[in-house]
Design an enzyme around this catalytic site. Structure first.
Site, PDB file in Angstrom:
ATOM      1  N   ARG A   1      44.357  48.030  60.768  1.00 16.91           N
ATOM      2  CA  ARG A   1      43.563  47.238  59.824  1.00 16.91           C
ATOM      3  C   ARG A   1      43.139  48.064  58.600  1.00 16.91           C
ATOM      4  O   ARG A   1      43.267  47.600  57.463  1.00 16.91           O
ATOM      5  CB  ARG A   1      42.357  46.622  60.542  1.00 16.91           C
TER       6      ARG A   1
ATOM      7  N   ASN B   1      41.700  41.517  63.901  1.00 16.16           N
ATOM      8  CA  ASN B   1      42.324  41.589  65.225  1.00 16.16           C
ATOM      9  C   ASN B   1      42.050  40.301  65.985  1.00 16.16           C
ATOM     10  O   ASN B   1      40.977  39.698  65.856  1.00 16.16           O
ATOM     11  CB  ASN B   1      41.731  42.738  66.044  1.00 16.16           C
TER      12      ASN B   1
END
Length: 764
Positions: A27, A45
């Protein structure tokens, strides 16, 4: 929609990234990439992986999507990127959004990763706030699988949930420019786990834990050290008394100990390190690597008695780096257990179970959710040959060519057990569990299956198991009332695991050489030639069957296998060998067992043939760990010897390779005064030649030109090299293992792909 700066139309896409993309800094990487390409949107996520929405000019979006895979972080493994058009929203900026749970669990849990160079530099930098901090980590390294309690991979779903981040750590965690941006285990001395030193009684010792632990080791004490996946037992590697004490207390008479060395230079002082071995030693997985020992390597004699190889690893946690830097000498670092028990990973168990071995405990208060032994590998032709697949490798899945029709559990073998949960095109093998004969290991197995089922969202509809009715793994499988049982023959599972390891489906000529497996005909198989694909097999040949006098006792006492072979060859007039003289009082009783078949089941095992030759050559009459005689026979091979014994090959519906011929030739060589090393070499060369001869006959019958090699005997790299070279010279393509072990640790994968192939075949 036109961009705000008037540069042209904007587009928006929904992105799904699948693979190993959680817990690896993905990320933060996406956030940084979005800033670089001028992309707006968000990333997050969920239980299926990473999701994102991205908005920018179409060309910028195309470059952004291409870079998601091309420039992924070092620990990431992107399997697929799927995009879907969305309506532009005119969004500005890019952000990381909170994780989302969901019913479909497709996200991969990352394995633990060795401390990266940046974190190592930090813990030895006096100006850094994590100076000498034993739990330093970032998005590129540190604990992962062993601390995960659930998915998606966020701090609240790890054993770090109990440690609230301080202001400084929280600032790093939220800063897109920091390498700890969204690093879930981030911590520091102000807010993270605390190292402590305990005496044998479990009481805290008031002193610097690392410095005092190092002084204790230098004085010859034994310490239990808490690692990523459990406790280790440590002793100074060149301290004769300490290593001997460790052997005695751990009840481990002969099996070599692994060593941890301070750095690569220290490794090179003990063993020969080629480029492939260096990559393994210094990589993020940081396994134990079995490497050729240097003459005069300065370690205690009891570290690896008589062994030609040493198992070496580098420090892979900050605590290891601190301790090894302070010692500046290699240490023994072996699993924290009494032999045959699972590695200890809970703090209360450590004091209870290891206080009779360790003089103290270097421990901490970060819980370990899942135990994981160190992985062990060898190097074969520049590639990894796994011996034990565990920390650093599990739970990364093995991808397969054909999808599993239904979710599946494969229960594995009885020894060196792993289990496997499978769905889609992924097979999730457990870390090494061990021998299920031990109750504590069986309990660990059952707990592990439940944890894997929850993490990966697998509810098995099929359960694969060995055909042996008395294996505890088989009994466990048959207790799963909500899943359809599928029995898989042991050696077929070996060959199937090799096929899956290589992304192949067969058919092939399969050579499965191991200790023992339950055969279709009531004989204990172990020297098998199969014509096999994933769905089925035909037994095309085998080593000739011989009795095992005393049954399982013959595994622990290889001289019994020598007696069986010598009696078959020479009857009441055995040759005048040391093995006969040493066991004269029991010889007649054991050979009588062999002749009558009383408590002497027949076996075609290649492992038992190795045992017989090892005993005949005077290498070993009895063993203290599985495969010891064969391991030591390999160690004795004179590598410059190219002579080979000849094994007869009887052709019929099934080929029969004469192990007796190899034993007879060894006896005659020894009688003529041949060195044991040359006898060992000629035996290895002869068995390899017999494999090639048999494969050529089977090629003429079947037209197959590919051979798959599997079974624990093919951990022997001397035999493996000679077999592979001989087959290649004869024009065969050869498949060997590189992702899962050839031993029983790979059987669960084989069971899984066999059950899936049969499931596909039975589908309407």
């Amino acid at each position: 929609m036109t961009s705000a700066n008037g540069a042209g139309p904007r587009a928006r896409i929904r992105i799904r990234v699948e693979g190993l993309v959680q817990g690896v800094g993905f990320r933060p990487f996406v956030h940084e990439l979005a800033d670089e390409h001028g992309v707006a949107g968000f990333v997050g996520n969920d239980s299926a992986g990473v999701f994102a929405e991205a908005e920018a000019a179409p060309q910028a979006l195309a470059r952004f999507v291409a870079d998601l895979e091309r420039r992924a972080p070092p620990l990431a493994l992107v399997e697929r990127v799927v995009t879907e058009a969305r309506r532009p929203l005119g969004e500005r900026g890019f952000r990381i959004v909170p994780s989302v749970d969901g019913a479909d669990r497709e996200a991969l849990v990352p394995p633990d990763a060795a401390t990266c160079a940046a974190c190592v530099a930090e813990i030895f930098d006096p100006s850094a706030r994590r100076y000498r901090y034993a739990f330093t980590n970032c998005t590129n390294c540190g604990p992962r699988f062993t601390i995960v309690t659930d998915v998606p991979y966020d701090r609240c779903n790890t054993t770090m949930a109990a440690f609230a981040m301080c202001r400084d750590c929280a600032a790093e965690y939220r800063d897109p420019g920091d390498r700890r941006f969204h690093a879930q285990p981030v911590c520091c001395p102000a807010c993270g786990p605390v190292l402590r030193l305990l005496g044998r009684d479990g009481r805290a010792v008031r002193s610097d834990p690392v410095d005092t632990a190092a002084r204790w080791l230098l004085r010859g004490r034994i310490l239990a050290v808490k690692g990523l996946g459990g406790y280790h037992l440590a002793a100074l590697a060149d301290h004769e008394g300490a290593v001997a004490d460790l052997r005695a207390r751990k009840r481990r008479a002969d099996k070599p100990f692994a060593l941890m060395v301070p750095d690569l230079a220290a490794a090179r002082a003990l063993v020969h390190v080629d480029p492939a071995a260096q990559r393994l030693l210094t990589g993020a997985r940081a396994p134990i690597v079995l490497l050729p020992r240097r003459s005069g390597a300065r370690v205690a004699a009891a570290v690896a008695p008589g062994a030609r190889h040493l198992g070496i690893m580098l420090p892979y946690t900050p605590l290891h780096h601190l301790l090894l830097r302070r010692l500046a000498r290699p240490i023994v670092l072996t699993s924290g257990n009494v032999s045959d028990e699972p590695i200890v990973h809970r703090d209360d168990d450590a004091v209870a179970r290891l206080s009779g071995i360790a003089d103290g405990f270097l421990a901490h208060d970060r819980p370990i959710r899942v135990r994981a032994d160190d992985s062990v590998v060898r190097v074969f032709r520049g590639r990894t040959l796994p011996v034990r697949r565990s920390r650093g490798y599990a739970p990364s899945p093995v991808t397969v060519r054909r999808r599993f029709p239904r979710p599946l559990l494969a229960c594995g073998a009885e020894l060196k057990n792993t289990f496997c949960l499978a769905k889609g095109d992924r097979a999730f093998l457990s870390p090494h569990i061990g021998d299920l004969e031990d109750y504590a290991t069986l309990r660990s197995y059952i707990e592990g299956v439940a944890h894997y089922r929850r993490l990966f969202g697998v509810r098995p509809e099929v359960v694969a198991h060995d055909r042996h009715p008395e294996y505890l793994s088989t009994k466990y499988a048959l207790e799963q009332a909500d899943a359809e049982p599928v029995a898989v023959q042991h050696h077929h599972a070996h060959i199937a695991s090799c096929l899956a390891d290589n992304g192949a489906c067969g058919p092939v000529i399969g050579v499965a050489f191991d200790g023992l497996g339950y055969g279709d005909d009531g004989v204990l198989w172990g020297g098998e030639l199969l014509v096999a694909d994933l769905a089925g097999y035909e037994r095309a040949g085998h080593l000739e069957a011989v009795p095992m006098p005393g049954g399982a006792k013959a595994i622990r006492e290889p001289w019994r296998m020598a007696a069986a072979y010598l009696d078959a060859l020479y009857g009441d007039d055995p040759p005048d060998l040391d093995v006969v003289r040493r066991n004269r009082e029991r010889w007649a009783a054991v050979t009588r067992m062999a002749r009558t078949g009383t408590n002497a089941p027949l076996t075609t095992s290649a492992g038992r043939l190795f045992d017989a030759v090892a005993a005949v050559a005077g290498v070993r009459d009895s063993v203290t760990y599985e495969g010891q005689a064969a391991v030591e026979l390999e160690q004795r091979v004179h590598l410059g010897e190219h002579g080979a014994y000849r094994a007869g090959l009887t052709e019929g519906p099934e080929l029969v390779v004469s192990g007796k011929d190899l034993v007879r030739a060894a006896v005659e060589d020894l009688a003529a005064g041949a060195e044991v090393g040359r006898v060992a070499a000629r035996f290895h060369n002869g068995l390899a030649r017999a494999v090639v001869d048999a494969a050529e006959v089977l090629r003429s019958r079947t037209g197959l030109g590919t051979v798959a090699l599997s079974g624990g005997v093919f951990q022997n790299v001397v035999l493996l090299e000679r077999v592979v070279s001989g087959l290649e010279e004869a024009g065969f393509a050869v498949l060997v293992h590189s992702r899962v072990p050839p031993n029983d640790g790979g059987v669960s994968l084989g069971q899984a792909v066999v059950a899936a192939a049969r499931d596909r075949g039975s589908a309407p």
